[in-house]
Write a protein that holds these residues in place. Structure first.
Motif, short mmCIF file in Angstrom:
data_model
loop_
_atom_site.label_atom_id
_atom_site.label_comp_id
_atom_site.label_asym_id
_atom_site.label_seq_id
_atom_site.Cartn_x
_atom_site.Cartn_y
_atom_site.Cartn_z
N ILE A 141 0.73 -1.21 -0.05
CA ILE A 141 0.18 -0.18 -0.06
C ILE A 141 0.89 1.49 0.16
N PHE A 142 0.18 2.31 -0.37
CA PHE A 142 1.20 3.55 -0.27
C PHE A 142 0.56 4.53 0.69
N GLY A 143 1.34 5.26 1.14
CA GLY A 143 1.07 6.13 2.21
C GLY A 143 1.67 5.81 3.78
N SER A 144 0.87 5.19 4.45
CA SER A 144 1.17 4.51 5.85
C SER A 144 2.02 3.66 5.99
N ASP A 145 3.04 3.93 6.96
CA ASP A 145 4.00 3.05 6.87
C ASP A 145 3.74 1.65 7.93
N LYS A 146 2.58 1.93 8.70
CA LYS A 146 2.13 1.01 9.71
C LYS A 146 2.09 -0.19 9.07
N ALA A 147 2.40 -1.45 9.83
CA ALA A 147 2.34 -2.78 9.25
C ALA A 147 2.08 -3.72 10.37
N VAL A 148 1.77 -4.96 9.92
CA VAL A 148 1.46 -5.97 10.81
C VAL A 148 2.24 -7.16 10.42
N THR A 149 2.86 -8.08 11.23
CA THR A 149 3.73 -9.38 10.84
C THR A 149 2.81 -10.40 10.86
N VAL A 150 3.12 -11.10 9.71
CA VAL A 150 2.45 -12.47 9.53
C VAL A 150 3.36 -13.68 8.72
N SER A 151 2.62 -14.82 9.02
CA SER A 151 3.79 -15.85 8.49
C SER A 151 3.08 -16.16 7.09
N LEU A 152 3.85 -16.24 5.98
CA LEU A 152 3.35 -16.59 4.63
C LEU A 152 4.60 -17.31 3.97
N LEU A 153 4.04 -18.52 3.50
CA LEU A 153 4.87 -19.64 2.64
C LEU A 153 6.22 -19.72 3.49
N GLY A 154 6.24 -19.89 4.73
CA GLY A 154 7.42 -20.68 5.71
C GLY A 154 8.22 -19.32 6.23
N ALA A 155 8.02 -18.10 5.96
CA ALA A 155 8.67 -17.15 6.65
C ALA A 155 7.88 -15.84 7.09
N ARG A 156 8.45 -15.15 8.07
CA ARG A 156 7.58 -14.05 8.55
C ARG A 156 7.81 -12.53 7.58
N THR A 157 6.84 -11.96 7.42
CA THR A 157 6.91 -10.66 6.52
C THR A 157 5.83 -9.56 6.92
N HIS A 158 5.92 -8.65 6.47
CA HIS A 158 5.26 -7.35 6.92
C HIS A 158 4.28 -7.12 5.82
N ILE A 159 2.98 -6.99 6.11
CA ILE A 159 1.84 -6.46 5.36
C ILE A 159 1.10 -5.42 5.73
N PRO A 160 0.68 -4.40 5.18
CA PRO A 160 -0.01 -3.13 5.70
C PRO A 160 -0.91 -3.39 6.79
N GLU A 161 -1.20 -2.65 7.53
CA GLU A 161 -2.13 -2.51 8.73
C GLU A 161 -3.41 -2.11 8.48
N GLY A 162 -3.34 -1.10 7.46
CA GLY A 162 -4.64 -0.21 7.41
C GLY A 162 -5.75 -0.88 6.69
N PRO A 163 -5.88 -1.76 6.01
CA PRO A 163 -7.03 -2.55 5.52
C PRO A 163 -7.70 -3.34 6.53
N PHE A 164 -6.90 -3.80 7.37
CA PHE A 164 -7.36 -4.66 8.49
C PHE A 164 -7.93 -3.62 9.83
N ARG A 165 -7.35 -2.48 9.66
CA ARG A 165 -7.97 -1.61 10.75
C ARG A 165 -9.22 -0.88 10.33
N VAL A 166 -9.37 -0.69 9.05
CA VAL A 166 -10.66 -0.28 8.47
C VAL A 166 -11.74 -1.42 8.69
N ALA A 167 -11.56 -2.69 8.50
CA ALA A 167 -12.35 -3.68 9.00
C ALA A 167 -12.82 -3.72 10.41
N THR A 168 -11.69 -3.68 11.24
CA THR A 168 -12.19 -4.05 12.89
C THR A 168 -12.82 -2.74 13.21
#
Length: 294
Positions: free
Chosen positions: A198-225
């Motif tokens: 995503i563009f704009g905010s630097d806020k992210a959440v850490t998840v496990s994907l395909l056997g390794a940890r990575t960061h994805i944007p927090e924004g979409p999940f914040r909007v939902a919750t």
């Protein structure tokens, strides 16, 4: 925590004249002809001079544990399929239609019949744009798009979206698109957005994907919750030259939990579904940057 991929340009290669010429030719020429030219003439030199070759090669070696030879072939196939997806987008602007199979369509129908708005979360895999032309409802669907995309591409999208009760919301650096998202959800509409970069905010959440940890944007999940919204993961994968399969899956999270836990649960639910789809279609991963940053 910095979101990976934030520096990605996000524009379709080529000039407006090239795009309009391609649409014109696709009105008379089968897209497979362009597939063949791209696979033989365009992709090999691209792989020689592009840094994406190493990025995707490591993706197949480290995330899917392929041998060197199989990873090299998969890297070539990945770039060929990406070229085909781009051609397919312009083919749709030229009037071509594809055979569509939808898995989990009942989840979309159930939410579309309710008065409340809900979210689609997508990723840069397959050909997500096709979902907007295939999943139809009386509710308007608002799709977040990169504001810097070429005008010729935006014109093609606008023509397709106009016929399908869709509206584009450009992602702007000043974050003003958040007001459009909020208004759409308040009016009980559908909002579709990518959740892998995503563009704009630097806020992210850490998840496990395909056997390794990575960061994805927090924004979409914040909007939902923040609104307690129902959320669907929607991924559109190419299955043959003439067909696609749309995977629709509900993303579960505890709406009574503390907000931070809700965000984490929803992000991990999204990552699990993305992993399921990418495991089925590993060659259609189109995040051309260091997604798994250390």
């Amino acid at each position: 925590m910095r979101v990976v991929g934030k520096d990605w340009a996000g524009t379709t290669f080529g000039t407006g004249w090239m795009h309009r010429s391609l649409v014109g030719m696709l009105r008379h020429v089968n897209p497979r002809v362009f597939y063949a030219v791209t696979n033989v003439v365009v992709i090999p030199p691209t792989l020689l001079f592009s840094r994406t070759r190493g990025l995707i090669y490591r993706y197949f070696r480290q995330r899917h544990h392929l041998s060197r030879l199989r990873a090299a072939w998969a890297t070539y196939r990945n770039h060929c399929l990406f070229g085909q997806v781009v051609i397919d987008r312009f083919a749709m602007y030229a009037g071509h239609r594809f055979d569509i199979e939808i898995e989990g369509y009942e989840h979309f129908q159930r939410l579309a019949e309710r008065t409340e708005g809900f979210l689609h979360l997508s990723a840069h895999v397959g050909n997500y744009e096709l979902a907007g032309y295939s999943l139809r409802a009386e509710k308007r669907l608002n799709a977040l798009v990169f504001a810097g995309e070429k005008p010729s591409v935006m014109e093609g999208r606008q023509q397709m979206f106009h016929d399908n009760n869709l509206r584009m919301i450009p992602i702007r650096g000043d974050m003003s698109h958040l007001f459009d998202i909020s208004q759409a959800l308040s009016e009980g509409e559908i909002v579709s957005m990518p959740a892998d970069r995503i563009f704009g905010s630097d806020k992210a959440v850490t998840v496990s994907l395909l056997g390794a940890r990575t960061h994805i944007p927090e924004g979409p999940f914040r909007v939902a919750t923040m609104r307690g919204l129902d959320v669907l993961a929607v991924n559109v994968m190419k299955t043959s030259p003439r067909s696609y399969k749309i995977y629709v899956a509900p993303l579960e999270y505890d709406k009574e939990a503390p907000r931070r836990e809700q965000v984490a649960e929803l992000a991990n639910s999204y990552a699990r579904e993305l992993q399921r789809v990418v495991t089925l279609h590993p060659e259609q991963w189109y995040n051309y940057f260091e997604f798994w940053k250390q």
